[in-house]
Design an enzyme around this catalytic site. Sequence first.
Site, PDB file in Angstrom:
ATOM      1  N   LYS A  22       0.932  -1.497  -0.058  1.00 53.87           N
ATOM      2  CA  LYS A  22       0.301   0.323   0.186  1.00 53.87           C
ATOM      3  C   LYS A  22       0.766   0.865   0.421  1.00 53.87           C
ATOM      4  O   LYS A  22       0.374   2.124  -0.820  1.00 53.87           O
ATOM      5  CB  LYS A  22      -0.858   0.408   1.159  1.00 53.87           C
ATOM      6  CG  LYS A  22      -2.018   1.214   1.563  1.00 53.87           C
ATOM      7  CD  LYS A  22      -2.810   1.290   2.798  1.00 53.87           C
ATOM      8  CE  LYS A  22      -1.198   1.702   3.610  1.00 53.87           C
ATOM      9  NZ  LYS A  22      -1.576   3.118   4.510  1.00 53.87           N
ATOM     10  N   ASN A  23       2.038   1.327   1.096  1.00 51.64           N
ATOM     11  CA  ASN A  23       2.664   2.366   1.084  1.00 51.64           C
ATOM     12  C   ASN A  23       3.845   2.418  -0.380  1.00 51.64           C
ATOM     13  O   ASN A  23       4.402   3.620   0.067  1.00 51.64           O
ATOM     14  CB  ASN A  23       2.863   2.841   2.580  1.00 51.64           C
ATOM     15  CG  ASN A  23       2.231   2.827   3.406  1.00 51.64           C
ATOM     16  OD1 ASN A  23       1.025   2.984   3.292  1.00 51.64           O
ATOM     17  ND2 ASN A  23       2.679   2.568   4.198  1.00 51.64           N
ATOM     18  N   CYS A 124      -3.774  13.322  13.151  1.00 54.84           N
ATOM     19  CA  CYS A 124      -4.660  12.717  13.160  1.00 54.84           C
ATOM     20  C   CYS A 124      -4.738  11.201  14.493  1.00 54.84           C
ATOM     21  O   CYS A 124      -3.684  11.631  14.982  1.00 54.84           O
ATOM     22  CB  CYS A 124      -4.164  11.677  11.932  1.00 54.84           C
ATOM     23  SG  CYS A 124      -2.331  10.328  12.249  1.00 54.84           S
ATOM     24  N   ARG A 129       1.369  14.753  13.369  1.00 56.80           N
ATOM     25  CA  ARG A 129       2.270  14.635  11.811  1.00 56.80           C
ATOM     26  C   ARG A 129       2.318  15.879  11.486  1.00 56.80           C
ATOM     27  O   ARG A 129       1.150  16.238  10.116  1.00 56.80           O
ATOM     28  CB  ARG A 129       0.963  13.517  11.346  1.00 56.80           C
ATOM     29  CG  ARG A 129       1.349  12.387  12.561  1.00 56.80           C
ATOM     30  CD  ARG A 129       0.139  10.751  11.056  1.00 56.80           C
ATOM     31  NE  ARG A 129       1.009  10.713  10.292  1.00 56.80           N
ATOM     32  CZ  ARG A 129       0.384   9.558   9.687  1.00 56.80           C
ATOM     33  NH1 ARG A 129      -0.428   9.042  10.085  1.00 56.80           N
ATOM     34  NH2 ARG A 129       1.888   8.836   8.171  1.00 56.80           N
ATOM     35  N   VAL A 131       3.307  18.873   8.666  1.00 60.49           N
ATOM     36  CA  VAL A 131       3.917  18.496   7.011  1.00 60.49           C
ATOM     37  C   VAL A 131       5.281  19.267   6.987  1.00 60.49           C
ATOM     38  O   VAL A 131       5.479  19.829   5.888  1.00 60.49           O
ATOM     39  CB  VAL A 131       2.757  19.146   6.509  1.00 60.49           C
ATOM     40  CG1 VAL A 131       2.141  17.899   5.772  1.00 60.49           C
ATOM     41  CG2 VAL A 131       1.959  19.952   6.638  1.00 60.49           C
ATOM     42  N   ASP A 132       5.894  20.028   7.780  1.00 61.61           N
ATOM     43  CA  ASP A 132       6.610  20.967   7.797  1.00 61.61           C
ATOM     44  C   ASP A 132       8.038  21.031   6.875  1.00 61.61           C
ATOM     45  O   ASP A 132       8.654  21.552   6.160  1.00 61.61           O
ATOM     46  CB  ASP A 132       7.169  21.936   9.835  1.00 61.61           C
ATOM     47  CG  ASP A 132       7.455  20.503  10.151  1.00 61.61           C
ATOM     48  OD1 ASP A 132       7.567  19.664  10.008  1.00 61.61           O
ATOM     49  OD2 ASP A 132       8.687  20.914  10.981  1.00 61.61           O
ATOM     50  N   ASP A 314       5.208   0.525  12.016  1.00 58.21           N
ATOM     51  CA  ASP A 314       3.533   0.283  11.724  1.00 58.21           C
ATOM     52  C   ASP A 314       3.127  -1.564  12.161  1.00 58.21           C
ATOM     53  O   ASP A 314       2.397  -1.465  11.256  1.00 58.21           O
ATOM     54  CB  ASP A 314       3.996   0.582   9.832  1.00 58.21           C
ATOM     55  CG  ASP A 314       3.092   1.843   9.549  1.00 58.21           C
ATOM     56  OD1 ASP A 314       2.646   2.372   9.999  1.00 58.21           O
ATOM     57  OD2 ASP A 314       3.685   1.969   8.041  1.00 58.21           O
ATOM     58  N   ARG A 406      -8.762   0.093   5.324  1.00 53.54           N
ATOM     59  CA  ARG A 406      -7.488   0.503   4.360  1.00 53.54           C
ATOM     60  C   ARG A 406      -6.463  -0.461   3.898  1.00 53.54           C
ATOM     61  O   ARG A 406      -5.490   0.517   3.409  1.00 53.54           O
ATOM     62  CB  ARG A 406      -7.326   1.595   5.450  1.00 53.54           C
ATOM     63  CG  ARG A 406      -8.466   2.364   5.009  1.00 53.54           C
ATOM     64  CD  ARG A 406      -8.108   4.160   5.907  1.00 53.54           C
ATOM     65  NE  ARG A 406      -6.945   4.676   5.904  1.00 53.54           N
ATOM     66  CZ  ARG A 406      -6.353   5.218   6.121  1.00 53.54           C
ATOM     67  NH1 ARG A 406      -7.425   6.189   7.671  1.00 53.54           N
ATOM     68  NH2 ARG A 406      -4.856   6.459   5.689  1.00 53.54           N
TER      69      ARG A 406
HETATM   70  C1  EPZ Z   1       4.363   7.475   6.347  1.00 46.85           C
HETATM   71  O1  EPZ Z   1       3.976   7.508   6.729  1.00 46.85           O
HETATM   72  C2  EPZ Z   1       3.705   6.007   6.233  1.00 46.85           C
HETATM   73  N1  EPZ Z   1       2.528   6.077   5.301  1.00 46.85           N
HETATM   74  C3  EPZ Z   1       3.212   5.453   7.347  1.00 46.85           C
HETATM   75  O2  EPZ Z   1       2.089   4.267   7.686  1.00 46.85           O
HETATM   76  C4  EPZ Z   1       4.623   4.808   8.844  1.00 46.85           C
HETATM   77  O3  EPZ Z   1       3.968   4.835  10.016  1.00 46.85           O
HETATM   78  C5  EPZ Z   1       5.389   6.258   8.132  1.00 46.85           C
HETATM   79  O4  EPZ Z   1       5.727   6.758   7.433  1.00 46.85           O
HETATM   80  C6  EPZ Z   1       6.187   5.703   9.330  1.00 46.85           C
HETATM   81  O5  EPZ Z   1       7.493   4.749   8.534  1.00 46.85           O
HETATM   82  C7  EPZ Z   1       2.443   6.041   3.939  1.00 46.85           C
HETATM   83  O6  EPZ Z   1       3.974   6.053   3.746  1.00 46.85           O
HETATM   84  C8  EPZ Z   1       1.406   6.576   2.905  1.00 46.85           C
HETATM   85  P1  EPZ Z   1       6.627   9.800   7.977  1.00 46.85           P
HETATM   86  P2  EPZ Z   1       4.244   9.601   6.716  1.00 46.85           P
HETATM   87  O7  EPZ Z   1       6.761  11.563   7.731  1.00 46.85           O
HETATM   88  O8  EPZ Z   1       5.263   9.638   5.816  1.00 46.85           O
HETATM   89  C9  EPZ Z   1       7.156  12.898  11.410  1.00 46.85           C
HETATM   90  C10 EPZ Z   1       0.540   3.062   8.369  1.00 46.85           C
HETATM   91  O9  EPZ Z   1      -0.270   2.715   9.108  1.00 46.85           O
HETATM   92  N2  EPZ Z   1       7.212  14.864  10.415  1.00 46.85           N
HETATM   93  O10 EPZ Z   1       8.026   9.788   7.827  1.00 46.85           O
HETATM   94  O11 EPZ Z   1       3.381  10.403   6.793  1.00 46.85           O
HETATM   95  C11 EPZ Z   1       6.274  12.505  11.782  1.00 46.85           C
HETATM   96  O12 EPZ Z   1       5.180  13.443  12.674  1.00 46.85           O
HETATM   97  C12 EPZ Z   1       0.577   4.628   7.835  1.00 46.85           C
HETATM   98  O13 EPZ Z   1       0.595   2.487   6.452  1.00 46.85           O
HETATM   99  C13 EPZ Z   1       7.066  16.098  11.164  1.00 46.85           C
HETATM  100  O14 EPZ Z   1       7.393  16.437  11.390  1.00 46.85           O
HETATM  101  O15 EPZ Z   1       5.406   9.898   7.603  1.00 46.85           O
HETATM  102  C14 EPZ Z   1       6.725  11.394  12.247  1.00 46.85           C
HETATM  103  O16 EPZ Z   1       6.593  11.643  13.659  1.00 46.85           O
HETATM  104  C15 EPZ Z   1       0.651   4.932   8.925  1.00 46.85           C
HETATM  105  N3  EPZ Z   1       7.147  16.834   9.632  1.00 46.85           N
HETATM  106  C16 EPZ Z   1       7.692  11.844  11.795  1.00 46.85           C
HETATM  107  O17 EPZ Z   1       7.829  12.767  11.391  1.00 46.85           O
HETATM  108  C17 EPZ Z   1       6.590  16.708   8.543  1.00 46.85           C
HETATM  109  O18 EPZ Z   1       6.417  17.576   7.808  1.00 46.85           O
HETATM  110  C18 EPZ Z   1       8.141  10.108  10.406  1.00 46.85           C
HETATM  111  O19 EPZ Z   1       7.002  10.446   9.665  1.00 46.85           O
HETATM  112  C19 EPZ Z   1       6.898  15.287   7.665  1.00 46.85           C
HETATM  113  C20 EPZ Z   1       7.127  14.424   9.395  1.00 46.85           C
END
Ligand code: EPZ
Length: 427
Positions: A22-23, A124, A129, A131-132, A314, A406
């Site tokens: 999926k991811n 969420c 989470r 997006v900075d 995950d 999902r």
């Molecule tokens: C991906 O999410 C996955 N989703 C998530 O899977 C997975 O848990 C996560 O990576 C970590 O492995 C998809 O691939 C669609 P991140 P993502 O940006 O990209 C912080 C599932 O169950 N952060 O690597 O959103 C964030 O808050 C899902 O399938 C910032 O601070 O995760 C987190 O603490 C859930 N600022 C950490 O980084 C940002 O701009 C890692 O998040 C972006 C992230």
Amino acid sequence: MDRLRIKGGQQLKGEIRISGSKNASLPLMVAALLTDRKLTLHNVPRLADITTMIQLLKQHGVEVGAAPGENGHDRGTTLTLQAAKITSTTAPYDIVRKMRASVLVLGPLLAREGQARVSLPGGCAIGARPVDLHIAGLKAMGAEIDIDGGYLVAKAPKGLKGARFTFPKVSVGATENLMMAAALAKGTTVLDNAAREPEITDLAECLVSMGVSVRGIGTETLTIDGVKSLKEASHRVIPDRIETGTYAMAVAMTAGDVELLGGRLDLIESVVQTLRGAGVTLEKTEKGVRVHRTNGALRGVDVMTEPFPGFPTDLQAQMMALMTRAEGASMITETVFESRFMHVPELARMGANVTIHHESALVRGVPKLRGAEVMATDLRASVSLAIAALAAEGETTINRLYHLDRGYERLEEKLAACGADVERLKG
Ligand code: EPZ
């Protein structure tokens, strides 16, 4: 709303086919926005999140075709995506709020059209989470980004420029967004401290097939040379490592013996080591991975989630479910997301003994779990309850099955084919 009824106590035995990731599929689908040429993706799983992504891409103007995979739907779906013309550069709130991965369209739309409006995803169930990092990286490439009415409003009237950007924190989504933006930027982009998840490698390899030069694939420094236009390509999505790990834990929980067809041990090495430490046998076979635990009790092991190649967040909830029945104690530490323990109170309703101390959960194994009515607020938490239910005495009903839908393709069918007493209750 559908529910899942599981009567515990059956050992899982047989075969389970692992679906496409999926991811990996979600960003690969978004990559179609980068070009007017056709992108064909094989082995895409049939999941609610994929349907949501199709809906989002269609409203940007992408034509999407779906056909059963080589051996019917058992081998996933083949998607063809073609964005001959971008008809809208706005990703609306109604879709983004359903699926955070929608934010991945920001980089590609900006790179191709010079502008994008993407709803902020908001908080969420697994934490704030932000997006900075996506924003900071695109700004380094010359974008101007403001927030207006809950939307990220991004502009790059003269196009994006290659830049060097160091992620202050590892982010899967931000790495994907910037890689795609860099593909159409002028010049070379270097991303330091980039995520190294197999899904990133899959996207990089697809971009290479589309005519982009990406160096350092699989390392924390990615170098991408932007091109003026991308070419038609076809790509096969990697098997879902999280699904592989989830079923491995389900099999271990029931002391079963199952071959995970198409599963790849090399994508889950940290998980394999952890499970072996807990007394589970995993071996590579010609068709995938064999998992069994035919004798001996599970042993408590400590786990800390980390970006790849560390133990994946995950699989944290599923590992915790497994540890509820282990001999001894297990300390599970979540370092990626700040509030990803929503499964704890639900597991406790089934008799688990878990105490949370800040980002760690101490799990003391119990001799038995009891079925209960449970509910979880995210995908991986929900499936952890299914794992617990498979070994619980009596019946468990998992509410709000849409979370599971999902990310797990035909979960109940796959489990039932291996002997689980499981049924989807419609309504
Ligand atoms: C991906 O999410 C996955 N989703 C998530 O899977 C997975 O848990 C996560 O990576 C970590 O492995 C998809 O691939 C669609 P991140 P993502 O940006 O990209 C912080 C599932 O169950 N952060 O690597 O959103 C964030 O808050 C899902 O399938 C910032 O601070 O995760 C987190 O603490 C859930 N600022 C950490 O980084 C940002 O701009 C890692 O998040 C972006 C992230």
